[in-house]
Design a protein around this motif. Structure first.
Motif, PDB file in Angstrom:
ATOM      1  N   VAL A 103       0.879  -1.162   0.000  1.00  0.00           N
ATOM      2  CA  VAL A 103       0.000   0.000   0.000  1.00  0.00           C
ATOM      3  C   VAL A 103       0.916   1.210   0.000  1.00  0.00           C
ATOM      4  CG1 VAL A 103      -1.915   1.169   1.136  1.00  0.00           C
ATOM      5  CG2 VAL A 103      -1.678  -1.325   1.334  1.00  0.00           C
ATOM      6  N   ILE A 104       0.751   2.047  -1.024  1.00  0.00           N
ATOM      7  CA  ILE A 104       1.694   3.144  -1.252  1.00  0.00           C
ATOM      8  C   ILE A 104       0.940   4.459  -1.178  1.00  0.00           C
ATOM      9  CG2 ILE A 104       3.359   4.107  -2.899  1.00  0.00           C
ATOM     10  CD1 ILE A 104       3.367   1.240  -4.216  1.00  0.00           C
ATOM     11  N   LYS A 105       1.501   5.395  -0.441  1.00  0.00           N
ATOM     12  CA  LYS A 105       0.874   6.705  -0.339  1.00  0.00           C
ATOM     13  C   LYS A 105       1.643   7.686  -1.209  1.00  0.00           C
ATOM     14  CE  LYS A 105      -1.100   9.808   2.956  1.00  0.00           C
ATOM     15  NZ  LYS A 105      -1.736   9.857   4.264  1.00  0.00           N
ATOM     16  N   LEU A 106       0.909   8.429  -2.043  1.00  0.00           N
ATOM     17  CA  LEU A 106       1.560   9.346  -2.970  1.00  0.00           C
ATOM     18  C   LEU A 106       1.385  10.787  -2.531  1.00  0.00           C
ATOM     19  CD1 LEU A 106       0.460   7.803  -6.379  1.00  0.00           C
ATOM     20  CD2 LEU A 106       2.532   7.347  -5.075  1.00  0.00           C
ATOM     21  N   GLY A 107       2.419  11.567  -2.769  1.00  0.00           N
ATOM     22  CA  GLY A 107       2.346  13.005  -2.531  1.00  0.00           C
ATOM     23  C   GLY A 107       2.329  13.730  -3.864  1.00  0.00           C
TER      24      GLY A 107
END
Lengths: 378, 261
Positions: B108-112
């Motif tokens: 699970v990857i969080k993007l900015g």
């Protein structure tokens, strides 16, 4: 100097032959102790060689008959080594009450090896109580007596004072080495750094001190890798398997400070030499921490790690979790929340001492450096 | 015209994307055979043929996935997490979270801003919640994994699969079959089990819309729907779910090659 370094790396790679050599050469007793906190000075003053048993990379076969697979890999390895005879040159064992796994392994150990001398160092959880002082004084006196019986040597106050000096010097020298790691990360590869610390667990400390004080000035000018792209703080039990350190080197990450049990934690709180002995050893134990295995009413680990990040201009923190280490796992959510609040990037990296596949570890480390803006794509 | 290539060498499949000028996908190929079995070479050859270009015309190639370090033909490597971020941002600029469900892991990857990865979580060494889990269950049920979504859509209830462990879950599935439970209901329970496992990890990050689901398992609507229900959020499957990482690698290859020019 290269040969001094090589000899330390050799000790770390092959500790049992070094310990056997010491035993043959001196005819002295070897006392093995389990992690994390043991007043080694008393062992040293009793004329024995203290060796620290932090498991290792051995296939777990025999220990599985006695310990569940979800016990931490360090105690499983210690039991395996015990069963396969690696510790045959160890004359006595000290099991501190560090965690459930070590305490219960002590009981299993007693049933497996009823004739091998063992001392249970059961610490008071509440170190703020005055009763802890009284209790610890008696506990250390009992340990001293057990050691005297084992070695046949008296722990005199002169010998104890001398041992305290040697151990304070050891802590100071390793602090110098750690300072070098932050000032000149290029001077040692990650695995070399880990192996030097590991070698100190098996060498008589006065001897180790001589080697390290010879090495330090030479290391100032040594350069084995390029300047790091990312400066990292490592927190957890230990930096093993050491392939992790090699992968970090390769990716351009450098450990510039640590909060490891097998690292900075055991070097904290030098003994106050101005205090009478053995009370000074009790005083030291009361000042240890922050550590997941010591009751800490101030919950100081988050603040300490943040302090390390600031002091060493680190870019991020790696929480290296020894799988099934409950004490550390309970600390993690608290530390995570505090570091998030402070805006410090954190990577959770789960390891076992005997793990072989490094692919997933590599992916996490590489991606973490990318998150820090210190990897590909930045 | 600058042509770049991204190769994502996973545990089960190899993916290759050929990109023109950093914005047009000329070819996308997914082939069986990942780190072992020559999947990379096959995916690359097929993609080159489909795009109608020769290997020499590729200005830059980047490899990602578990096989990235052993695939020598690439000029550079980047972690699949970074590549999934890039790929997801390209496919859907509003994406803030990517849930990638691959053959042997999920992340699970969080993007900015700009698709930069700001945080990520991954499963530890355990096949629960991965494509491998689905394959094992499909085998126990005697159906191809590609049919599971359709079978699950006929479910009238979800049979609970309580074991997280793939091996125990498999024997649970066999017990349910022996107890004459409907196959469709068991499949729905399997999808739910995967969603539960992934949602547990995903909640360690602060979730934000828009959420993209990628990886081979994203092609299973049953899992995606179960995940949406668990997390109480809408899930989007992009145009190239399985090649998202390879796409990110091709994008990174383009960024690098334009830097050089």
């Amino acid at each position: 100097m290269e040969s001094v370094l090589q000899s330390l790396l050799e000790v770390a790679a092959n500790p049992s032959s070094e310990v056997s050599r010491w035993r043959q050469r001196t005819g002295g007793k070897v006392v093995g102790w389990l992690p994390i906190y043991v007043p080694e000075e008393i062992i040293h003053a009793a004329g024995a060689l203290p060796v620290s048993l932090w498991g290792g990379r051995t296939e777990i076969v025999r220990a599985d008959a006695h310990l569940q697979g979800f016990a931490c890999s360090v105690v499983r390895a210690v039991l395996e080594y015990g069963l396969k005879g690696t510790y045959n040159m160890v004359d006595g064992f000290i099991f501190p009450s560090t965690c459930d796994h070590i305490q219960n392994t002590s009981d299993i150990w007693a049933s497996l090896f009823p004739d091998r001398p063992k001392f249970d160092l059961v610490y008071p959880a509440n170190r703020q109580s005055k009763a802890a002082v009284v209790y610890l004084e008696q506990l250390f006196a009992d340990l001293e007596q057990w050691l005297e019986e084992l070695t046949g040597q008296k722990v005199t106050s002169e010998k104890l004072r001398e041992s305290v000096k040697i151990y304070n010097c050891y802590r100071a020298l390793l602090a110098d080495l750690f300072s070098l790691r932050s000032r000149k990360p290029e001077s040692l590869s990650g695995p070399e750094m880990g192996q030097i610390v590991k070698s100190s667990l098996f060498l008589e400390k006065a001897e180790f001190n001589r080697h390290l004080s010879d090495l330090l000035p030479w290391l100032e000018h040594r350069k084995v890798k390029p300047a790091p792209k990312a400066r990292l703080v490592l927190t957890g039990i230990m930096a093993e398997p050491q392939e992790i350190l090699a992968i970090l080197d390769e990716l351009g990450g450098a450990i510039v400070a640590d909060d490891l049990a097998l690292g900075a934690r055991i070097l904290r709180a030098p003994v106050r030499e101005e205090l009478p002995l053995p009370a000074a050893l009790v005083d030291r134990h009361l000042r240890l921490g922050p550590c997941s295995t010591l009751y800490d009413w101030r919950k100081g680990r988050g603040a300490h790690v943040q302090h390390l990040v600031a002091e060493h201009a680190a870019d991020g923190v790696i929480f290296i979790n020894m799988k099934f280490c409950e004490a550390e796992e309970f600390d993690y959510p608290v530390l995570k929340a505090e570091l998030e609040e402070a805006g410090i990037p954190l990577l959770f990296l789960e390891v076992e001492q005997q793990m072989a596949a490094m692919g997933q570890i590599r992916t996490r480390l590489q991606a973490f450096l990318e998150v820090l803006g210190k990897g590909a794509g930045s | 015209m600058i042509l770049t290539m991204g190769v994502d060498l996973g545990s089960i499949t190899a993916k290759c994307v050929i990109l023109q000028d950093g914005h047009q996908v000329l070819a996308e190929r997914v082939v069986k055979g990942g780190m072992i079995g020559g999947g990379a070479e096959k995916a690359v050859a097929e993609a080159l043929t489909a795009a109608g270009v020769a290997q020499e015309e590729i200005a830059n190639a980047v490899a990602t996935g578990y096989g990235r370090v052993i695939y020598a033909a690439a000029n550079e490597e980047m972690s699949e997490i970074g590549c999934h971020g890039k790929g997801a941002f390209f496919q859907e600029p509003a994406a803030r979270i990517v849930i990638d469900i691959g053959g042997q892991d999920f992340k699970v990857i969080k993007l900015g801003a700009g698709g930069r990865v700001v945080n990520f979580v991954m499963n530890e060494k355990c096949a629960a919640g991965t494509g491998r889990f689905l394959e094992v269950m499909a085998q126990a049920l005697g159906h191809p994994v590609s049919e599971l979504a359709q079978i699950g859509s006929r479910a009238t209830e979800k049979v609970a699969i309580s074991s997280t462990c793939t091996v125990f879950a498999e024997s649970e599935v066999i017990s349910h079959l022996a107890a004459d439970k409907k196959v469709a209901d068991i499949v729905a329970g399997i999808h739910e089990s995967i969603a539960r496992r992934i949602a547990g990890l995903a909640q360690r990050l602060t979730l934000e819309d828009k959420i993209l689901v990628t990886g081979g398992v994203a092609q299973n609507q049953g899992v995606v729907a179960a995940l949406a229900e668990r997390l109480g959020r809408e899930m989007f499957v992009p145009r190239f779910p399985q090649s998202n990482g390879a796409l990110g690698a091709a994008l990174y290859a383009f960024e690098k090659s334009s830097l050089v020019r």
